[in-house]
Write an enzyme that holds these catalytic residues in place. Structure first.
Site, PDB file in Angstrom:
ATOM      1  N   PHE A 172       0.806  -1.223   0.000  1.00  0.00           N
ATOM      2  CA  PHE A 172       0.000   0.000   0.000  1.00  0.00           C
ATOM      3  C   PHE A 172       0.841   1.276   0.000  1.00  0.00           C
ATOM      4  O   PHE A 172       0.323   2.370   0.199  1.00  0.00           O
ATOM      5  CB  PHE A 172      -0.943   0.008   1.211  1.00  0.00           C
ATOM      6  CG  PHE A 172      -1.960  -1.110   1.179  1.00  0.00           C
ATOM      7  CD1 PHE A 172      -3.082  -1.014   0.366  1.00  0.00           C
ATOM      8  CD2 PHE A 172      -1.781  -2.265   1.921  1.00  0.00           C
ATOM      9  CE1 PHE A 172      -4.021  -2.046   0.317  1.00  0.00           C
ATOM     10  CE2 PHE A 172      -2.713  -3.304   1.878  1.00  0.00           C
ATOM     11  CZ  PHE A 172      -3.844  -3.200   1.078  1.00  0.00           C
TER      12      PHE A 172
ATOM     13  N   CYS B 265      -0.529   3.207 -11.147  1.00  0.00           N
ATOM     14  CA  CYS B 265      -1.483   2.219 -10.616  1.00  0.00           C
ATOM     15  C   CYS B 265      -2.959   2.582 -10.614  1.00  0.00           C
ATOM     16  O   CYS B 265      -3.783   1.718 -10.926  1.00  0.00           O
ATOM     17  CB  CYS B 265      -1.049   1.824  -9.213  1.00  0.00           C
ATOM     18  SG  CYS B 265       0.522   0.932  -9.253  1.00  0.00           S
TER      19      CYS B 265
HETATM   20  P1  NAD Z   1       8.286  -1.575 -11.843  1.00  0.00           P
HETATM   21  O1  NAD Z   1       7.994  -1.624 -13.291  1.00  0.00           O
HETATM   22  O2  NAD Z   1       8.964  -0.373 -11.264  1.00  0.00           O
HETATM   23  O3  NAD Z   1       9.200  -2.837 -11.447  1.00  0.00           O
HETATM   24  C1  NAD Z   1       8.950  -4.135 -11.857  1.00  0.00           C
HETATM   25  C2  NAD Z   1      10.295  -4.800 -12.167  1.00  0.00           C
HETATM   26  O4  NAD Z   1      10.080  -6.201 -12.383  1.00  0.00           O
HETATM   27  C3  NAD Z   1      10.982  -4.287 -13.426  1.00  0.00           C
HETATM   28  O5  NAD Z   1      12.264  -3.764 -13.084  1.00  0.00           O
HETATM   29  C4  NAD Z   1      11.079  -5.518 -14.342  1.00  0.00           C
HETATM   30  O6  NAD Z   1      12.278  -5.557 -15.098  1.00  0.00           O
HETATM   31  C5  NAD Z   1      11.038  -6.646 -13.331  1.00  0.00           C
HETATM   32  N1  NAD Z   1      10.627  -7.935 -13.888  1.00  0.00           N
HETATM   33  C6  NAD Z   1       9.542  -8.225 -14.654  1.00  0.00           C
HETATM   34  N2  NAD Z   1       9.482  -9.538 -14.914  1.00  0.00           N
HETATM   35  C7  NAD Z   1      10.560 -10.127 -14.323  1.00  0.00           C
HETATM   36  C8  NAD Z   1      11.042 -11.454 -14.222  1.00  0.00           C
HETATM   37  N3  NAD Z   1      10.386 -12.480 -14.775  1.00  0.00           N
HETATM   38  N4  NAD Z   1      12.184 -11.688 -13.538  1.00  0.00           N
HETATM   39  C9  NAD Z   1      12.849 -10.663 -12.956  1.00  0.00           C
HETATM   40  N5  NAD Z   1      12.432  -9.374 -13.002  1.00  0.00           N
HETATM   41  C10 NAD Z   1      11.301  -9.107 -13.672  1.00  0.00           C
HETATM   42  O7  NAD Z   1       6.908  -1.833 -11.106  1.00  0.00           O
HETATM   43  P2  NAD Z   1       6.471  -1.337  -9.639  1.00  0.00           P
HETATM   44  O8  NAD Z   1       6.024   0.085  -9.685  1.00  0.00           O
HETATM   45  O9  NAD Z   1       7.522  -1.735  -8.670  1.00  0.00           O
HETATM   46  O10 NAD Z   1       5.164  -2.212  -9.423  1.00  0.00           O
HETATM   47  C11 NAD Z   1       5.231  -3.604  -9.211  1.00  0.00           C
HETATM   48  C12 NAD Z   1       3.875  -4.114  -8.773  1.00  0.00           C
HETATM   49  O11 NAD Z   1       3.513  -3.517  -7.528  1.00  0.00           O
HETATM   50  C13 NAD Z   1       2.721  -3.773  -9.728  1.00  0.00           C
HETATM   51  O12 NAD Z   1       1.817  -4.830  -9.722  1.00  0.00           O
HETATM   52  C14 NAD Z   1       2.083  -2.554  -9.098  1.00  0.00           C
HETATM   53  O13 NAD Z   1       0.714  -2.448  -9.416  1.00  0.00           O
HETATM   54  C15 NAD Z   1       2.258  -2.827  -7.627  1.00  0.00           C
HETATM   55  N6  NAD Z   1       2.330  -1.635  -6.765  1.00  0.00           N
HETATM   56  C16 NAD Z   1       3.036  -0.542  -7.158  1.00  0.00           C
HETATM   57  C17 NAD Z   1       3.138   0.558  -6.304  1.00  0.00           C
HETATM   58  C18 NAD Z   1       3.918   1.785  -6.696  1.00  0.00           C
HETATM   59  O14 NAD Z   1       3.857   2.755  -5.968  1.00  0.00           O
HETATM   60  N7  NAD Z   1       4.636   1.796  -7.803  1.00  0.00           N
HETATM   61  C19 NAD Z   1       2.549   0.511  -5.037  1.00  0.00           C
HETATM   62  C20 NAD Z   1       1.846  -0.634  -4.662  1.00  0.00           C
HETATM   63  C21 NAD Z   1       1.753  -1.707  -5.532  1.00  0.00           C
HETATM   64  C1  UGA Z   2      -1.210   5.131  -4.734  1.00  0.00           C
HETATM   65  C2  UGA Z   2      -1.825   4.808  -3.366  1.00  0.00           C
HETATM   66  O1  UGA Z   2      -1.866   6.007  -2.611  1.00  0.00           O
HETATM   67  C3  UGA Z   2      -1.007   3.745  -2.640  1.00  0.00           C
HETATM   68  O2  UGA Z   2      -1.649   3.394  -1.410  1.00  0.00           O
HETATM   69  C4  UGA Z   2      -0.882   2.500  -3.516  1.00  0.00           C
HETATM   70  O3  UGA Z   2      -0.078   1.533  -2.898  1.00  0.00           O
HETATM   71  C5  UGA Z   2      -0.276   2.889  -4.849  1.00  0.00           C
HETATM   72  O4  UGA Z   2      -1.090   3.917  -5.476  1.00  0.00           O
HETATM   73  C6  UGA Z   2      -0.202   1.772  -5.831  1.00  0.00           C
HETATM   74  O5  UGA Z   2      -0.891   0.791  -5.708  1.00  0.00           O
HETATM   75  O6  UGA Z   2       0.581   1.972  -6.767  1.00  0.00           O
HETATM   76  P1  UGA Z   2       0.802   6.623  -5.603  1.00  0.00           P
HETATM   77  O7  UGA Z   2       0.145   6.470  -6.926  1.00  0.00           O
HETATM   78  O8  UGA Z   2       2.239   6.330  -5.492  1.00  0.00           O
HETATM   79  O9  UGA Z   2       0.069   5.695  -4.511  1.00  0.00           O
HETATM   80  O10 UGA Z   2       0.609   8.113  -5.068  1.00  0.00           O
HETATM   81  P2  UGA Z   2      -0.669   8.916  -4.503  1.00  0.00           P
HETATM   82  O11 UGA Z   2      -0.215   9.761  -3.403  1.00  0.00           O
HETATM   83  O12 UGA Z   2      -1.805   8.037  -4.251  1.00  0.00           O
HETATM   84  O13 UGA Z   2      -1.007   9.870  -5.721  1.00  0.00           O
HETATM   85  C7  UGA Z   2      -1.578   9.392  -6.917  1.00  0.00           C
HETATM   86  C8  UGA Z   2      -1.979  10.567  -7.793  1.00  0.00           C
HETATM   87  O14 UGA Z   2      -3.063  11.262  -7.204  1.00  0.00           O
HETATM   88  C9  UGA Z   2      -0.880  11.604  -7.983  1.00  0.00           C
HETATM   89  O15 UGA Z   2      -0.902  12.076  -9.297  1.00  0.00           O
HETATM   90  C10 UGA Z   2      -1.255  12.698  -7.007  1.00  0.00           C
HETATM   91  O16 UGA Z   2      -0.771  13.957  -7.366  1.00  0.00           O
HETATM   92  C11 UGA Z   2      -2.769  12.641  -7.085  1.00  0.00           C
HETATM   93  N1  UGA Z   2      -3.421  13.180  -5.875  1.00  0.00           N
HETATM   94  C12 UGA Z   2      -3.230  12.569  -4.677  1.00  0.00           C
HETATM   95  C13 UGA Z   2      -4.240  14.289  -5.983  1.00  0.00           C
HETATM   96  O17 UGA Z   2      -4.429  14.849  -7.090  1.00  0.00           O
HETATM   97  N2  UGA Z   2      -4.855  14.759  -4.847  1.00  0.00           N
HETATM   98  C14 UGA Z   2      -4.682  14.171  -3.636  1.00  0.00           C
HETATM   99  O18 UGA Z   2      -5.299  14.655  -2.650  1.00  0.00           O
HETATM  100  C15 UGA Z   2      -3.855  13.058  -3.550  1.00  0.00           C
END
Ligand code: NAD
Ligand code: UGA
Length: 468
Positions: free
Chosen positions: A172, A282
């Site tokens: 999260f 996301c």
């Molecule tokens: P990302 O693209 O930054 O990283 C994913 C990495 O996985 C890449 O570097 C890719 O090269 C690697 N990869 C893919 N397939 C592979 C394999 N078979 N073996 C080894 N490496 C491999 O993605 P992210 O932002 O870290 O998101 C990952 C997951 O977490 C997604 O499902 C996303 O929805 C979820 N998530 C993201 C956030 C966020 O803030 N970015 C927050 C919560 C959940």
């Molecule tokens: C969001 C969720 O907040 C995380 O809990 C979750 O884990 C994550 O997605 C995910 O699954 O990837 P993130 O996208 O990193 O996190 O950042 P946020 O702070 O949620 O902002 C998302 C977008 O909403 C940004 O563009 C931000 O500027 C915008 N935002 C956020 C607003 O326009 N107003 C707000 O009050 C808050």
């Protein structure tokens, strides 16, 4: 109950989630060896860089943790096979983007990377291995993972004594506050069927998270809770953004409305900032995934309900873009426009789905000259995001390192990201450097209108009612 002692963890995926999450695990669990693997050699090289400013992800507090634990109990490598082999627990933390082709294209999540990892685990794991879904995935993905593991491990000659359990442990964290969120989470959610595996994962978190914050559910509730949390958060932003438009035409001020409603404890104060629309990798993909799942399970009304959250978001950014063009007399050809902020929010170098990408591309197509500033986003990243349009118009845009040089002779400034340094701009000075007449468009509501009273430019702010 015989709970497995976890001595070594492998995390597949060294991205925005895998990197920070495992750094915090390693920092809090000095006795566990944590190895993060990725297929992307360049990314792993950067994570191993001696110069900590070069690690591929910017998050406040992250480089300090990396400097404490890297090569002690945290390792980055491309050697996926051996890392899986030597681990008691494997986290799958790979990308799950929206499908671009085939059934569900444009909505369903593409779980091919998750499936590829599962096959790697099936053919390399030894003994008892706990697989943890960290990626955000469609509900019931754990079922597919279990089936692949069961079928493929049988083919693995060394796998006689091999066994797997699957847990869901969604992440999260929000970017920009990832370290804080990981260090002090609101909750840890673990979904699963096998009590011993659940306890083994729980024991890891108990090193720094209070027991009452760790909740356990069945697999499907856990998978669905992650999608639902993102849908609710995104819905709040679309709700406040829809009201920001109404403020602008009625004389209300969105900040005052936000304060008035946020004091109701049932609504709460957080996550109510109007802006140019949510970006990030996301929210959009997870809501689209949710709408696809609803369709799939025969719930079209629920699907279209959530789809509106994305529609309002697209509309918000488009209406702001159109307003900018209108205020500039419907013509931006050869007009210099300073873009303040390219990342999708402050305190991250992530640009995925950033509203800045759409705005910049459209302005370039209209013939504008852009001067783009962002404290953490590199030129290479902007080039990638602007794609063909950026390349075709390469002489019409520049990347500015120095903020003060961004607004010289500008016809307009658009604030797109709420970086702290944009809150402290000396607007009197800026005003003297801009053309006349000129405009400042504040899509993040970070400029104090009182501080620009004597400035020579026109001013527009999201959700501010004197824009009639
Ligand atoms: P990302 O693209 O930054 O990283 C994913 C990495 O996985 C890449 O570097 C890719 O090269 C690697 N990869 C893919 N397939 C592979 C394999 N078979 N073996 C080894 N490496 C491999 O993605 P992210 O932002 O870290 O998101 C990952 C997951 O977490 C997604 O499902 C996303 O929805 C979820 N998530 C993201 C956030 C966020 O803030 N970015 C927050 C919560 C959940
Ligand atoms: C969001 C969720 O907040 C995380 O809990 C979750 O884990 C994550 O997605 C995910 O699954 O990837 P993130 O996208 O990193 O996190 O950042 P946020 O702070 O949620 O902002 C998302 C977008 O909403 C940004 O563009 C931000 O500027 C915008 N935002 C956020 C607003 O326009 N107003 C707000 O009050 C808050």
């Amino acid at each position: 109950m015989l709970v497995k002692n976890i001595n070594s963890i492998c995390c597949i995926g060294a991205g925005y989630v895998g990197g920070p999450t495992m750094a915090v695990v390693a920092d809090n669990c000095p006795d566990i060896k944590v190895t993060i693997v990725d297929l992307n050699e360049e990314r792993i090289k950067l994570w191993n860089s001696n110069d900590l400013t070069k690690i591929p992800i910017f998050e406040p507090g992250l480089k300090e943790i990396i400097s404490r634990v890297r090569n002690k109990n945290l390792f980055f490598t491309t050697d996926v096979e051996n890392s899986i082999k030597n681990s008691d627990m494997v986290f799958i933390s790979v990308n799950t983007p929206t499908k671009t082709k085939g059934i569900g294209a444009g909505k369903a999540s593409d779980i091919s990377w998750v499936e590829a990892c599962t096959r790697q685990v099936a053919s390399n794991a030894i003994g008892e291995t706990i697989i943890v879904e960290k990626s955000t995935i469609p509900v019931r993905t754990a079922e597919a993972i279990k089936t692949i593991l069961e079928n493929n491990s049988k083919k693995n000659s060394k796998s006689d004594a091999c066994s797997f359990t699957v847990l869901s442990n969604p992440e999260f964290l929000a970017e920009g506050t990832a370290v804080k969120d990981l260090q002090n989470p609101d909750r840890i959610l673990i979904g699963g069927e096998d009590e011993e595996s659940i306890q083994a994962l729980k024991n890891i978190y108990l090193n720094w998270v209070a027991e009452e914050k760790i909740i356990t559910t069945n697999l499907w509730s856990s998978e669905l809770s992650k999608l639902t949390a993102n849908a609710f958060l995104a819905q709040r932003i679309s709700s406040i953004n829809s009201i920001s438009a109404l403020c602008e035409v009625t004389g209300a001020d969105i900040d005052e409305v936000k304060k008035a409603i946020g004091l109701d404890t049932r609504i709460g104060k957080k996550f109510l900032n109007a802006g140019p629309g949510f970006g990030g990798s996301c929210f959009k993909k997870d809501i689209l995934n949710l709408t696809y799942l609803c369709q799939h399970f025969g719930l079209p009304e629920v699907s279209s309900y959530w789809e509106q959250v994305v529609s309002i978001n697209n509309w918000q950014i488009y209406r702001i873009y159109k307003m900018v063009i209108n205020k500039l007399f419907g013509n931006v050809t050869n007009k210099k426009i300073a873009i303040l902020g390219f990342s999708f929010k402050a305190n991250t170098n992530d640009t995925r789905e950033s509203p800045a990408i759409f705005i910049c591309k459209e302005l370039l197509v209209e013939g504008a000259l852009l001067s783009i500033h962002d404290p953490k986003v590199s030129l290479a990243q902007i080039i990638t995001e602007l794609g063909d349009i950026g390349e075709e118009n390469r002489s019409n845009w520049s990347h500015q390192i120095d903020l003060d040089e961004t607004y010289d002779d500008a016809d307009a400034i658009i604030i797109l990201t709420e970086w702290e340094q944009y809150r402290n701009i000396n607007w009197d000075l800026v005003s003297s450097k801009m053309k006349s007449p000129s405009w400042v468009f504040d899509t993040r509501k970070i400029v104090n209108p009182k501080k620009i009273k004597n400035c020579d430019f026109n001013f527009w702010q999201v959700g501010l009612g004197n824009n009639i």
